[in-house]
Write an enzyme that holds these catalytic residues in place. Structure first.
Site, PDB file in Angstrom:
ATOM      1  N   ASP A 179      79.297  50.766  66.037  1.00  0.00           N
ATOM      2  CA  ASP A 179      79.165  49.503  65.548  1.00  0.00           C
ATOM      3  C   ASP A 179      80.322  48.639  66.104  1.00  0.00           C
ATOM      4  O   ASP A 179      81.605  48.966  65.989  1.00  0.00           O
ATOM      5  CB  ASP A 179      79.035  49.354  64.016  1.00  0.00           C
ATOM      6  CG  ASP A 179      78.507  47.881  63.686  1.00  0.00           C
ATOM      7  OD1 ASP A 179      77.790  47.406  64.682  1.00  0.00           O
ATOM      8  OD2 ASP A 179      78.769  47.347  62.551  1.00  0.00           O
ATOM      9  N   GLU A 273      74.403  49.406  69.573  1.00  0.00           N
ATOM     10  CA  GLU A 273      73.717  48.464  69.626  1.00  0.00           C
ATOM     11  C   GLU A 273      73.671  47.702  71.097  1.00  0.00           C
ATOM     12  O   GLU A 273      74.642  47.288  71.616  1.00  0.00           O
ATOM     13  CB  GLU A 273      74.168  47.333  68.477  1.00  0.00           C
ATOM     14  CG  GLU A 273      73.336  47.473  67.452  1.00  0.00           C
ATOM     15  CD  GLU A 273      73.794  46.499  66.264  1.00  0.00           C
ATOM     16  OE1 GLU A 273      73.197  45.733  65.638  1.00  0.00           O
ATOM     17  OE2 GLU A 273      75.015  46.259  66.135  1.00  0.00           O
ATOM     18  N   ASP A 357      80.208  47.869  57.834  1.00  0.00           N
ATOM     19  CA  ASP A 357      80.330  48.371  59.446  1.00  0.00           C
ATOM     20  C   ASP A 357      80.064  49.617  59.457  1.00  0.00           C
ATOM     21  O   ASP A 357      79.304  50.192  60.389  1.00  0.00           O
ATOM     22  CB  ASP A 357      81.722  47.936  59.981  1.00  0.00           C
ATOM     23  CG  ASP A 357      82.015  46.559  60.359  1.00  0.00           C
ATOM     24  OD1 ASP A 357      81.044  45.671  60.053  1.00  0.00           O
ATOM     25  OD2 ASP A 357      83.122  45.923  60.462  1.00  0.00           O
TER      26      ASP A 357
END
Ligand SMILES: [Zn+2]
Length: 383
Positions: A179, A273, A357
């Site tokens: 992340d 992502e 996170d």
């Protein structure tokens, strides 16, 4: 398994005065031919509504000095202009822009049966011969092309594109979710966090300081009604700023190279992502973290390194609610329940305590593994 890949080697060059003149001429000619061809294309289109198919060769009669530089450098301009045009029409990127002097001074040439070559301490290039160079490591394999460039602080580099054989890295049976952190550079699903290099922050402060001095010198020159090009103090400071900037770029790239390689080496499936960085940079709160941490450079590196070394990179849809989902029980929070400033939370359903996170990176890993499985099953199904 081995793979043939194209790898770029960036090599510092130390051209003598004569060679510097040749490079300056080459940068100038390639910039000229780009601007000339682009301008003629635009004018032709205005009159006829059709595309002008022009080539560098047709300009050599009118502008004889174009013959003094490497003709492959001019041919590559034509190629790049064609690519820029088709990108504009097919991918909707910006229309090709005119080039200004001193901005990305560079040209590309190709190796034709040894016209580009390396020795222990030189690089040989067409029309200019051997140039003193600092070769960091052995350049093995067939050199395909060479891009010569000069930085704003006056350093010369050549980027050699070389056909290289790489070995796939052994499988580790470990997978990881990544992340993008807000204070850290990245946060991993194994609970670890990787900070931005601290010396980068120091250099950024230095850059800000030097830029302030530059602005002052610009103001002084203006007050004295002197041209900036005639102001020695301004020019000296401009180079100083460029040097700090180049140092930051190099350190950051080095950091990203090492980090991406280690992740690829230590894991088989790497899930990230697929962030819309352009959209996010508009959001002021996030902008600094993202532009500083060079997320898109990092994902590009992960992408090609995964391919080189036989690993799998999975990109998760940017709308997947990785932050708002409890990685323990799957409970989904609303946007209002998890504003950006909340860095840790308790799941109202299963009571698990989450670091924002780390929880997100675990969800990214799980979603990534799900997608990777679909991909693998799909591939076997076809075979
Ligand atoms: Zn839960």
């Amino acid at each position: 398994m081995t793979k043939q890949i194209l790898k770029a080697h960036k090599v510092r060059l130390y051209p003598n005065e004569e060679q510097q003149v040749f490079f300056a001429k080459s940068f100038g000619c390639t910039r000229f031919i780009w601007n000339k061809m682009l301008n003629d294309k635009i004018e032709h289109y205005k009159k006829t509504k059709t595309e002008l198919k022009n080539t560098p060769a047709q300009y050599k009669k009118e502008f004889e000095w174009l013959k003094d530089v490497d003709s492959l450098a001019l041919a590559n301009v034509q190629q790049n202009l064609r690519t820029a045009y088709s990108k504009f029409f097919k991918q909707g990127t910006g229309f090709p822009k005119f080039k200004k002097k001193g901005q990305r001074d560079s040209y590309t040439t190709n190796n034709q049966k040894g016209t580009v070559a390396v020795t222990n301490n030189t690089v040989k290039l067409p029309k200019v011969g051997h140039i003193k160079a600092r070769l960091p490591s052995k350049v093995n394999g067939l050199i395909k092309s060479a891009t010569i460039s000069r930085t704003p602080s006056g350093k010369y580099y050549v980027s050699l594109l070389v056909e290289t054989i790489v070995n796939e890295l052994p499988k580790t049976h470990s997978n990881i979710g990544i992340d993008l952190g807000l204070t850290d550079f990245i946060v991993l699903s194994d609970g670890s966090k990787v900070a931005n290099p601290t010396f980068l922050a120091k250099l950024q402060h230095k850059l800000a300081r030097e830029q302030k001095i530059l602005a002052k010198r610009r103001a002084v020159a203006k007050a004295d009604q002197r041209k900036l090009s005639d102001s020695r103090n301004y020019q000296k400071q401009k180079i100083k700023v460029a040097k700090v900037y180049e140092k930051i770029t190099n350190i950051r790239k080095d950091f990203l190279h090492k980090l991406s390689f280690n992740l690829i080496k230590n894991h088989d499936v790497i899930a990230i992502e697929d962030l819309n960085v352009k959209g996010m940079v508009k959001n002021r709160k996030l902008s600094k973290a993202i532009s500083d941490s060079s997320w898109s450079t990092f994902t590009t590196m992960l992408n090609y390194k995964a391919e080189w070394y036989g690993k799998t990179l999975v990109k998760i849809d940017r709308w997947y609610p990785s932050s708002k989902t409890c990685s323990g029980c799957g409970h989904l929070l609303t946007k209002a329940e998890l504003p950006l400033q909340v860095r840790s939370w308790n799941c109202p359903s299963c009571q698990q305590k989450h670091d924002r996170d780390i929880n997100a990176s675990i969800n990214i890993l799980n979603e990534g593994l799900r997608l990777a499985t679909i991909k693998t099953v799909g591939a076997t199904g076809l075979a």
